[in-house]
Motif scaffolding. Sequence first.
Motif, PDB file in Angstrom:
ATOM      1  N   UNK A 184      14.656   3.283 -58.224  1.00 39.55           N
ATOM      2  CA  UNK A 184      15.286   3.457 -57.125  1.00 39.55           C
ATOM      3  C   UNK A 184      15.166   4.234 -55.862  1.00 39.55           C
ATOM      4  N   UNK A 185      14.839   4.056 -54.358  1.00 35.21           N
ATOM      5  CA  UNK A 185      14.738   4.743 -53.649  1.00 35.21           C
ATOM      6  C   UNK A 185      15.741   4.272 -52.181  1.00 35.21           C
ATOM      7  N   UNK A 186      15.308   5.327 -51.320  1.00 41.02           N
ATOM      8  CA  UNK A 186      15.527   4.809 -49.876  1.00 41.02           C
ATOM      9  C   UNK A 186      14.226   4.751 -49.378  1.00 41.02           C
ATOM     10  N   UNK A 187      14.962   3.490 -48.506  1.00 40.99           N
ATOM     11  CA  UNK A 187      13.557   2.635 -47.856  1.00 40.99           C
ATOM     12  C   UNK A 187      13.439   2.956 -46.500  1.00 40.99           C
ATOM     13  N   UNK A 188      12.755   4.063 -45.970  1.00 43.08           N
ATOM     14  CA  UNK A 188      12.940   3.921 -44.232  1.00 43.08           C
ATOM     15  C   UNK A 188      12.955   2.274 -43.969  1.00 43.08           C
ATOM     16  N   UNK A 189      14.099   1.427 -43.343  1.00 51.13           N
ATOM     17  CA  UNK A 189      13.832   0.762 -42.818  1.00 51.13           C
ATOM     18  C   UNK A 189      13.005   0.767 -41.295  1.00 51.13           C
ATOM     19  N   UNK A 190      13.840   1.125 -40.111  1.00 56.79           N
ATOM     20  CA  UNK A 190      13.512   1.626 -38.797  1.00 56.79           C
ATOM     21  C   UNK A 190      13.831   3.106 -39.025  1.00 56.79           C
TER      22      UNK A 190
END
Length: 297
Positions: A184-190
């Motif tokens: 699990x990780x934080x995905x930069x959408x914008x």
Amino acid sequence: MFRQAAIIAGRNTKPTQVRQYATLREIETRLKSIKNIEKITKTMMIVASTRLSKAERTKATTEQFAKQEKNFYANAEADKSPLAKEGKNLIIAITSDKGLCGSIHSSMAKKIRNVLKENANADVIAVGDKIKQQILRTHESNVKLAFNGVGKSDPNFLEASLISEEVLKFIEQSAETYNKISVYFNDPVTSISFEATNDPVYNEQTINEAPGLCKYEINEDLNVNRDLFEYALNSKILSAMGKGYAAEISARRNAMDNASKNAGDMINKYSILYNRTRQAVITNELVDIITGASSLD
């Protein structure tokens, strides 16, 4: 008798607290502290802005490591393997040790808690102090391994390999069987938004039972699937750290920008209050001078 009781009651009654207006010195001190905070937040925003372009390049570079494994899992249909849904689930949650970046760490913790609600016996490996501290508050028994000292700079292959090596040692020494590992990780959408997501990693037994593995010619004498599992885990962790790092830098820049704007609004508010209070003080002093002069006449 009633009069005596009233006197005693009057003695025991505490005087009511009357709210006093802030003095001119208190307002001036508060105004100076807010200005200092604004300088700090603006500096942190500038630093985050300068690091963001490098973080974006790191994200694009590290993403290439996990791209091939994702294509292999799709072609081999690893998610349709009969072992993919068996065994115990292992969650690797990746954040960092730093704060002051908005809700990026709390949103990851919320995501992990929701997963643990559906699968209460899943084991968690926390990468970063922020996710470790938040998960330990509610699911201490699920956290089996933790890493700190991450997120100070852009991630690299050596850092990811050291983490994956310790994770592999934990898996080998554990009595549980982890056929599927979720990173699990934080995905930069914008540039202003991010999303907590995950990528799967399958162990060698699960890959051996994948229905689409027959598309590849694999030498049975070599332990290819074992090597693939180790490399895929390393690549997924590196890619997750790269995306999470870019999302964190972007979130910190936005958080410091908002904090600077809020500090500016408070400075305007307290400047008006300071000027009004100062004018009131001057007016009161003039009234006292005029009253004193009038009394002498």
